[in-house]
Design a protein around this motif. Structure first.
Motif, PDB file in Angstrom:
ATOM      1  N   ILE A  87     -39.564  37.287  32.641  1.00 11.96           N
ATOM      2  CA  ILE A  87     -39.291  36.165  31.733  1.00 11.96           C
ATOM      3  C   ILE A  87     -40.563  35.370  31.501  1.00 11.96           C
ATOM      4  CG2 ILE A  87     -38.035  33.978  31.515  1.00 11.96           C
ATOM      5  CD1 ILE A  87     -35.754  35.332  33.086  1.00 11.96           C
ATOM      6  N   LYS A  88     -41.356  35.215  32.565  1.00  7.86           N
ATOM      7  CA  LYS A  88     -42.614  34.475  32.444  1.00  7.86           C
ATOM      8  C   LYS A  88     -43.555  35.175  31.463  1.00  7.86           C
ATOM      9  CE  LYS A  88     -45.595  31.335  33.798  1.00  7.86           C
ATOM     10  NZ  LYS A  88     -46.799  31.808  33.122  1.00  7.86           N
ATOM     11  N   VAL A  89     -43.586  36.494  31.497  1.00 10.99           N
ATOM     12  CA  VAL A  89     -44.433  37.243  30.563  1.00 10.99           C
ATOM     13  C   VAL A  89     -43.998  36.982  29.127  1.00 10.99           C
ATOM     14  CG1 VAL A  89     -45.020  39.560  29.747  1.00 10.99           C
ATOM     15  CG2 VAL A  89     -45.114  39.049  32.186  1.00 10.99           C
ATOM     16  N   LEU A  90     -42.688  37.033  28.886  1.00 14.39           N
ATOM     17  CA  LEU A  90     -42.182  36.773  27.539  1.00 14.39           C
ATOM     18  C   LEU A  90     -42.567  35.374  27.066  1.00 14.39           C
ATOM     19  CD1 LEU A  90     -38.626  38.352  27.790  1.00 14.39           C
ATOM     20  CD2 LEU A  90     -40.504  39.157  26.370  1.00 14.39           C
ATOM     21  N   ALA A  91     -42.451  34.396  27.968  1.00 13.91           N
ATOM     22  CA  ALA A  91     -42.825  33.027  27.610  1.00 13.91           C
ATOM     23  C   ALA A  91     -44.315  32.933  27.300  1.00 13.91           C
ATOM     24  CB  ALA A  91     -42.465  32.075  28.748  1.00 13.91           C
ATOM     25  N   ASP A  92     -45.135  33.577  28.124  1.00 20.58           N
ATOM     26  CA  ASP A  92     -46.583  33.529  27.914  1.00 20.58           C
ATOM     27  C   ASP A  92     -46.998  34.170  26.601  1.00 20.58           C
ATOM     28  OD1 ASP A  92     -46.899  32.248  30.313  1.00 20.58           O
ATOM     29  OD2 ASP A  92     -47.473  34.036  31.438  1.00 20.58           O
ATOM     30  N   VAL A  93     -46.232  35.153  26.153  1.00 24.34           N
ATOM     31  CA  VAL A  93     -46.565  35.848  24.908  1.00 24.34           C
ATOM     32  C   VAL A  93     -46.080  35.078  23.691  1.00 24.34           C
ATOM     33  CG1 VAL A  93     -46.081  37.912  23.523  1.00 24.34           C
ATOM     34  CG2 VAL A  93     -46.680  38.145  25.944  1.00 24.34           C
TER      35      VAL A  93
END
Length: 476
Positions: free
Chosen positions: A108-114
């Motif tokens: 989820i953190k990766v999706l937010a960062d992108v």
């Protein structure tokens, strides 16, 4: 009364478990962001009684303490001086927090960062398309006619706005490519190039692909080493560039590690782009294109077959999803629905959920007696109506719990109502009151009724519960 920043920093430090409990610390415009070694050592109740503290919450693996603009930076400097630490950037603290989560939290953190870095471009495009809709939509100001029909001199003005606004969606893969490659340590410029490759005008447009297949028309192909590769683009698609961007970044990092510095300029980018490009057209694109369509078809089936239940559930779940950060996963669905379908039925519910949280926060202004909390309720309610819910959500509604639940009730009812009435958004815009400009013209009436529901129901129910029932949380 003036704030003693040194004393505030000492109190905060004591109530979060001391210096040894801090893994990393940074701050944003209004909040201290602290990654803790042991969250159980935090005395939340006493922390929120500190004079300068307006609230606290956990998000993305960080304890976020709301201090306010102009206060947080001074308290942070005092905190760093007391602990003898060097100041850290938000990215360093985010990375620290990301490494501590479970696999789902990290994903989820990766999706937010992108997706968060490209949101300003998407939201701006949505607002501008809303202006274009007002100028070109029939029946808004004139019966059966649009503004440009009655005043043709505005037609070119509307056309220019449309070109400026639609660019972010036409070249969406380039934006995602830039962000995902940057997130995984590659060269952002190569991510832009990869995204543009996937929407090259020489490729068959993805929007025409489905019609061509249905009509039995021939799809252009490349024949390479016995492989038949479809020469189609991926306009409006999220997954192909997302996966391809990760591979490009990882490949570039690998090549830079083993190719001598003197040869990197000549070899790294050409090899990385060439290999990733071939993989994108041969494997990544077709597979992720199919997966993306399955996901979208699933949402369309659910909201088309069970609109009442689907709208009710999404209206109820969106605010809890914000707490966990999982709401970022639905942005990808929204973006693909706006570019490959008639519009998105998810985003209008998002906008109403934000308004509902703001309405509940506004009601708390009339329930609370503490002047600091009353001020926070008013300002955070306004920001929620303008699309930023975190201050209202974490600073007020979750703190007292019942406003959060009252807001969910309102957004559930409104979500069910607008889903039954097939309200769609043409773009992703500002997720609050201005969101109506992103709604399809014919659905403005139904969406306006939804707005009335999320303004009245959360406000009145929060006011009644707070003043009549006087829950225990008000005394905590």
């Amino acid at each position: 009364m003036s704030i003693n920043y040194r004393k505030t920093a000492q109190q905060v430090l004591e109530l979060i478990g001391g210096e040894e409990n801090i893994s990393s610390a940074t701050h944003c415009v209004t909040r201290l962001r602290i990654v803790l070694n042991d969250t159980d050592q935090v005395n939340t109740e006493e922390l929120e009684r500190v004079e300068a503290v307006k609230g606290s919450f956990y998000s993305n693996g960080q304890l976020q303490i709301i201090l306010g603009n102009g206060v947080v930076d001074k308290v942070y400097k005092e905190l760093m001086e007391i602990t003898g630490r060097e100041e850290q950037t938000k990215d360093e603290a985010k990375e620290d927090a990301a490494n501590r989560g479970n696999p789902l939290q990290r994903a989820i953190k990766v999706l937010a960062d992108v997706f968060i870095p490209i949101l300003p471009a998407i939201v701006t495009a949505g607002l501008l398309l809303g202006i274009n809709n007002i100028l070109t939509g029939e029946g808004i100001f004139f019966d059966g006619a649009s503004v440009i029909d009655v005043y043709p001199q505005w037609a070119d003005f509307a056309e220019i706005i449309n070109v400026i606004a639609s660019t972010a969606f036409v070249f969406l893969p380039a934006l995602i490519g830039w962000s995902v490659v940057k997130r995984f340590g590659g060269s952002p410029l190569l991510g832009i190039v990869l995204g543009l490759i996937l929407v090259h005008p020489d490729l068959m447009n993805a929007h025409a692909y489905g019609d061509a297949v249905a009509a039995g028309e021939d799809i252009p192909t490349w024949s390479i080493f016995g492989l038949e590769i479809e020469a189609i683009g991926y306009q409006g698609q999220v997954l192909p560039i997302f996966v391809a961007g990760i591979i490009l970044a990882k490949l570039e990092v690998f090549l830079r590690k083993y190719i001598p510095n003197s040869l990197q300029l000549l070899l790294v980018a050409p090899i990385a782009l060439l290999l990733t490009g071939f993989l994108a057209f041969i494997f990544i694109g077709p597979i992720t294109f199919a997966i993306g369509n399955w996901i979208i078809d699933g949402f369309i089936w659910l909201f088309g077959t069970l609109p009442m239940l689907a709208g009710l559930l999404y209206g109820a779940l969106y605010a809890p999803l914000v707490i966990t950060g999982m709401h970022h996963t639905f942005l990808a669905v929204d973006l693909q629905l706006t570019t490959t379908a008639d519009g998105t039925f998810l985003w209008p519910i998002l906008a109403l959920s934000n308004i509902a949280q703001g309405s509940a926060a506004f009601a708390m202004y009339f329930v609370l007696k503490n002047q600091n909390l009353k001020g926070l309720s008013g300002t955070s309610g306004l920001t929620a109506w303008l699309g930023v819910t975190e201050p209202a959500l974490f600073g007020v509604n979750l703190r007292f719990r019942f406003p959060f639940l009252c807001a969910i009730i309102g957004s559930s009812i409104a979500g069910m109502y607008i889903t039954i009435n097939q309200v769609l958004a043409t773009t992703v815009g500002v997720g609050g009151v201005p969101g109506i400009f992103s709604i399809q013209i014919g659905s403005w009436g139904a969406f306006a009724i939804g707005m009335v529901i999320v303004i009245i129901v959360p406000f009145i129910s929060t006011l009644l519960v707070g003043r009549v029932m006087k829950p225990k949380s008000l005394n905590e």
